[in-house]
Design a protein around this motif. Structure first.
Motif, PDB file in Angstrom:
ATOM      1  N   ARG A 129      45.611  -4.733 -21.204  1.00 25.53           N
ATOM      2  CA  ARG A 129      44.627  -4.837 -20.134  1.00 25.53           C
ATOM      3  C   ARG A 129      43.859  -3.525 -19.993  1.00 25.53           C
ATOM      4  NH1 ARG A 129      47.896  -7.123 -16.728  1.00 25.53           N
ATOM      5  NH2 ARG A 129      48.644  -5.178 -15.838  1.00 25.53           N
ATOM      6  N   ASN A 130      44.568  -2.405 -20.040  1.00 23.32           N
ATOM      7  CA  ASN A 130      43.899  -1.101 -19.948  1.00 23.32           C
ATOM      8  C   ASN A 130      43.007  -0.864 -21.161  1.00 23.32           C
ATOM      9  OD1 ASN A 130      45.146  -0.566 -17.534  1.00 23.32           O
ATOM     10  ND2 ASN A 130      46.806   0.616 -18.447  1.00 23.32           N
ATOM     11  N   LYS A 145      39.870  -2.880 -20.720  1.00 22.37           N
ATOM     12  CA  LYS A 145      39.039  -2.290 -19.673  1.00 22.37           C
ATOM     13  C   LYS A 145      38.250  -1.099 -20.226  1.00 22.37           C
ATOM     14  CE  LYS A 145      41.173  -2.170 -15.786  1.00 22.37           C
ATOM     15  NZ  LYS A 145      42.054  -1.746 -14.685  1.00 22.37           N
TER      16      LYS A 145
END
Length: 58
Positions: free
Chosen positions: A39-40, A43
């Motif tokens: 997820r990071n 992003k």
């Protein structure tokens, strides 16, 4: 073979439950860490991509 009384079987069952919970919890934590890492990464990737798009549009 071995003859165990009821109290010993209860202790074995409790130890087995704790071991199963510990293994299950560690696998779940590993999966959560991997999901957070992905997820990071996504992003940061989309932020960098949007910056590049805005630089080329100006």
């Amino acid at each position: 073979m071995f003859e165990f009384d009821q109290e010993t079987w209860i202790y074995f069952a409790l130890i087995a439950v704790f071991l199963v919970y510990f293994i299950w919890n560690s696998r779940r934590a590993k999966k959560n860490r991997k999901a957070r890492k992905n997820r990071n990464f996504r992003k940061r990737y989309f932020a960098r991509r949007n910056e590049e798009k805005s630089e080329t549009n100006t």
